[in-house]
Design an enzyme around this catalytic site. Structure first.
Site, PDB file in Angstrom:
ATOM      1  N   ASP A 119      40.421  31.298  31.909  1.00 32.20           N
ATOM      2  CA  ASP A 119      40.059  32.100  33.087  1.00 32.20           C
ATOM      3  C   ASP A 119      38.672  31.742  33.617  1.00 32.20           C
ATOM      4  O   ASP A 119      37.826  32.606  33.843  1.00 32.20           O
ATOM      5  CB  ASP A 119      40.151  33.591  32.760  1.00 32.20           C
ATOM      6  CG  ASP A 119      41.575  34.031  32.456  1.00 32.20           C
ATOM      7  OD1 ASP A 119      42.268  34.475  33.390  1.00 32.20           O
ATOM      8  OD2 ASP A 119      42.009  33.900  31.299  1.00 32.20           O
ATOM      9  N   HIS A 154      38.169  30.253  36.584  1.00 34.33           N
ATOM     10  CA  HIS A 154      38.190  30.577  38.018  1.00 34.33           C
ATOM     11  C   HIS A 154      37.187  29.731  38.817  1.00 34.33           C
ATOM     12  O   HIS A 154      36.509  30.248  39.721  1.00 34.33           O
ATOM     13  CB  HIS A 154      37.910  32.067  38.246  1.00 34.33           C
ATOM     14  CG  HIS A 154      39.028  32.963  37.821  1.00 34.33           C
ATOM     15  ND1 HIS A 154      40.088  33.273  38.651  1.00 34.33           N
ATOM     16  CD2 HIS A 154      39.270  33.602  36.642  1.00 34.33           C
ATOM     17  CE1 HIS A 154      40.921  34.082  38.006  1.00 34.33           C
ATOM     18  NE2 HIS A 154      40.450  34.278  36.780  1.00 34.33           N
ATOM     19  N   ASP A 184      44.314  29.937  34.879  1.00 31.91           N
ATOM     20  CA  ASP A 184      43.313  30.258  35.897  1.00 31.91           C
ATOM     21  C   ASP A 184      42.085  29.375  35.734  1.00 31.91           C
ATOM     22  O   ASP A 184      40.942  29.833  35.778  1.00 31.91           O
ATOM     23  CB  ASP A 184      42.937  31.746  35.876  1.00 31.91           C
ATOM     24  CG  ASP A 184      44.027  32.629  36.464  1.00 31.91           C
ATOM     25  OD1 ASP A 184      44.956  32.072  37.097  1.00 31.91           O
ATOM     26  OD2 ASP A 184      43.977  33.856  36.305  1.00 31.91           O
ATOM     27  N   ASP A 229      48.118  33.050  36.945  1.00 40.87           N
ATOM     28  CA  ASP A 229      48.684  33.579  38.181  1.00 40.87           C
ATOM     29  C   ASP A 229      47.877  33.160  39.400  1.00 40.87           C
ATOM     30  O   ASP A 229      48.383  33.193  40.527  1.00 40.87           O
ATOM     31  CB  ASP A 229      48.804  35.101  38.119  1.00 40.87           C
ATOM     32  CG  ASP A 229      47.524  35.779  37.661  1.00 40.87           C
ATOM     33  OD1 ASP A 229      46.865  35.252  36.754  1.00 40.87           O
ATOM     34  OD2 ASP A 229      47.179  36.840  38.205  1.00 40.87           O
ATOM     35  N   HIS A 230      46.620  32.743  39.224  1.00 37.27           N
ATOM     36  CA  HIS A 230      45.813  32.289  40.355  1.00 37.27           C
ATOM     37  C   HIS A 230      46.088  30.831  40.709  1.00 37.27           C
ATOM     38  O   HIS A 230      46.133  30.478  41.892  1.00 37.27           O
ATOM     39  CB  HIS A 230      44.317  32.450  40.049  1.00 37.27           C
ATOM     40  CG  HIS A 230      43.806  33.835  40.268  1.00 37.27           C
ATOM     41  ND1 HIS A 230      42.966  34.175  41.306  1.00 37.27           N
ATOM     42  CD2 HIS A 230      44.023  34.980  39.575  1.00 37.27           C
ATOM     43  CE1 HIS A 230      42.688  35.468  41.242  1.00 37.27           C
ATOM     44  NE2 HIS A 230      43.311  35.976  40.197  1.00 37.27           N
ATOM     45  N   HIS A 244      49.718  32.652  29.268  1.00 34.21           N
ATOM     46  CA  HIS A 244      48.862  33.389  30.205  1.00 34.21           C
ATOM     47  C   HIS A 244      49.629  34.619  30.676  1.00 34.21           C
ATOM     48  O   HIS A 244      50.321  34.599  31.691  1.00 34.21           O
ATOM     49  CB  HIS A 244      48.495  32.491  31.396  1.00 34.21           C
ATOM     50  CG  HIS A 244      47.487  33.105  32.330  1.00 34.21           C
ATOM     51  ND1 HIS A 244      46.147  32.812  32.281  1.00 34.21           N
ATOM     52  CD2 HIS A 244      47.627  34.001  33.340  1.00 34.21           C
ATOM     53  CE1 HIS A 244      45.501  33.478  33.213  1.00 34.21           C
ATOM     54  NE2 HIS A 244      46.388  34.219  33.875  1.00 34.21           N
ATOM     55  N   HIS A 279      44.504  35.435  30.745  1.00 34.92           N
ATOM     56  CA  HIS A 279      44.832  36.443  31.762  1.00 34.92           C
ATOM     57  C   HIS A 279      43.898  37.641  31.671  1.00 34.92           C
ATOM     58  O   HIS A 279      43.338  38.066  32.687  1.00 34.92           O
ATOM     59  CB  HIS A 279      46.284  36.914  31.686  1.00 34.92           C
ATOM     60  CG  HIS A 279      46.690  37.798  32.839  1.00 34.92           C
ATOM     61  ND1 HIS A 279      46.494  37.432  34.161  1.00 34.92           N
ATOM     62  CD2 HIS A 279      47.265  39.028  32.875  1.00 34.92           C
ATOM     63  CE1 HIS A 279      46.932  38.405  34.948  1.00 34.92           C
ATOM     64  NE2 HIS A 279      47.395  39.380  34.197  1.00 34.92           N
ATOM     65  N   HIS A 336      40.395  39.345  30.824  1.00 31.41           N
ATOM     66  CA  HIS A 336      39.069  38.743  30.920  1.00 31.41           C
ATOM     67  C   HIS A 336      38.099  39.176  29.827  1.00 31.41           C
ATOM     68  O   HIS A 336      36.971  38.684  29.785  1.00 31.41           O
ATOM     69  CB  HIS A 336      38.471  39.020  32.303  1.00 31.41           C
ATOM     70  CG  HIS A 336      39.058  38.172  33.377  1.00 31.41           C
ATOM     71  ND1 HIS A 336      38.466  38.017  34.624  1.00 31.41           N
ATOM     72  CD2 HIS A 336      40.179  37.409  33.402  1.00 31.41           C
ATOM     73  CE1 HIS A 336      39.203  37.201  35.363  1.00 31.41           C
ATOM     74  NE2 HIS A 336      40.253  36.827  34.641  1.00 31.41           N
TER      75      HIS A 336
END
Length: 376
Positions: free
Chosen positions: A5, A7, A46, A81-82, A159, A189, A191
């Protein structure tokens, strides 16, 4: 090393510094992998903040991969999912497959076997499955459990939100659905960092930066970090290493008279070692105050940066003498509308008898009346 994650490419609408924060944390994680001479890296979804990352995000990822590749350290990734590609889209990370980037489990469980220090390690992955794909997730978990059982060192990357680590009605699976014949289940997923031994060791590595104010309490307790995982002969040991580049954050919720004082108090009590970044303050004010006044006040803090403040102007409750007023008068004074007052009384009556259908019919009637009153 297991991290998740990240991002990268995340951008704030108001703060340019935030995009760089996510790159800083990502590169620090990669440097930790290099400093610890890990055999391989796994990333559990992510990686990018979107499935169509910008040029800079791709360049930052390329630079990190080049450092790993120079030391012959492969990286295995799944989608969250991102960053999961839509329909026929191509994954951004996949274009660096020639540099040791291995994308696993796009639409189904997928695995690879590599030999490290003389031991075979099975690395399997299932990318994020939600929505219409949620029904397939449990089948993929079962399939992963039945494939190549001969390997003692087995890692599963996934995830998903798993009950009981998250709110049950927002989870895609339960812990009982997870395959039990893996040594280490690496999750993404959620955080916040979490770990639990359920047979295999399961761990959410957490995000590398604070993406939401909901993460602040977790950050203050345990920071953000990565997992250095030692796996040998089926046994697993996890060492948690905190990241030092994460921008500190605090949240202040106050009223119009006291918010400046409370910001000062929280900033003075914040203790973060080895971090020169100014803290990010999320501010919510309840009361009647203008945004202009708030912006002028917070501009005086040169030791912090602020996301856009939120002002909640609390509704004023009408002052009606109880000895002369009935409940309908309260509703009329508060809502300022005769029809809404009537509706409130009817809904309250239906609520007492638990008549949900009656409530819905009253709302439908009001909605129909409003449509007739509205101009075309």
């Amino acid at each position: 090393m297991h991290f998740s994650d990240t991002h990268i490419g995340y951008r704030s609408l108001t703060l340019d510094e935030r995009e760089q924060d996510f790159y800083d944390a990502f590169h620090e994680a990669i440097d930790i992998a290099l400093e610890n001479s890990v055999d391989f890296v796994i990333h559990t979804g992510d990686l990018f903040d979107t499935w169509v990352p910008g040029n800079r995000a791709i360049r930052e990822f390329r630079n990190a991969v080049m450092k790993l590749n120079a030391r012959n350290i492969p990286i295995f990734v799944i989608f969250g999912d991102h960053d999961r590609p839509r329909r026929n889209g191509e994954p951004a990370a996949g274009i660096f497959d020639f540099m040791g980037v291995h994308v696993l489990g796009w639409d189904a469980y997928e695995y690879a076997v590599r030999k490290f220090d003389g031991e075979d390690v099975l690395i399997g992955g299932i990318s994020n499955m939600k929505g219409y794909m949620k029904t397939r997730l449990k089948d993929e978990y079962k399939r992963s459990e039945n494939i190549e059982e001969g390997y003692r060192n087995r890692i599963l990357m996934s995830h998903q939100a798993i009950d009981p680590f998250f709110v049950p009605d927002q989870c895609e699976a339960k812990m009982d659905d997870l395959p039990m014949n893996f040594s280490y289940i690496a999750m993404g997923h959620l955080h916040d960092f979490m770990e639990r031994r359920i047979g295999p060791l399961i761990s959410y590595a957490g995000s590398t930066e604070i993406k939401s104010e909901n993460e602040i309490n977790g950050y203050l307790k345990q920071g953000k970090g990565v997992n250095i995982v030692d796996i040998s002969n089926g046994e697993v040991d996890l060492q948690r290493i905190r990241l030092k580049s994460v921008r500190p954050q605090i949240r202040v919720e106050s009223d119009a008279d006291n918010y400046v004082h409370e910001i000062s108090e929280k900033l003075s009590s914040l203790r973060v070692k080895d971090n020169e970044k100014k803290p990010l303050v999320g501010l919510e004010i309840h009361g009647d105050i203008s945004m202009e006044t708030v912006m002028q006040d917070i501009s005086k803090f040169d030791n912090a940066i602020f996301s856009r403040p939120k002002i909640r102007k609390d509704p004023k409750i009408p002052n009606i003498h109880t000895e002369t007023a009935d409940l309908r008068e309260y509703f009329r004074a508060y809502l300022g509308d005769e029809r809404l007052a009537d509706l409130a009384m009817k809904i309250m009556a239906h609520s007492r008898s638990k008549d949900i259908d009656g409530i819905m019919k009253e709302i439908e009637v009001l909605y129909g009346d409003n449509r007739q009153d509205s101009p075309d």
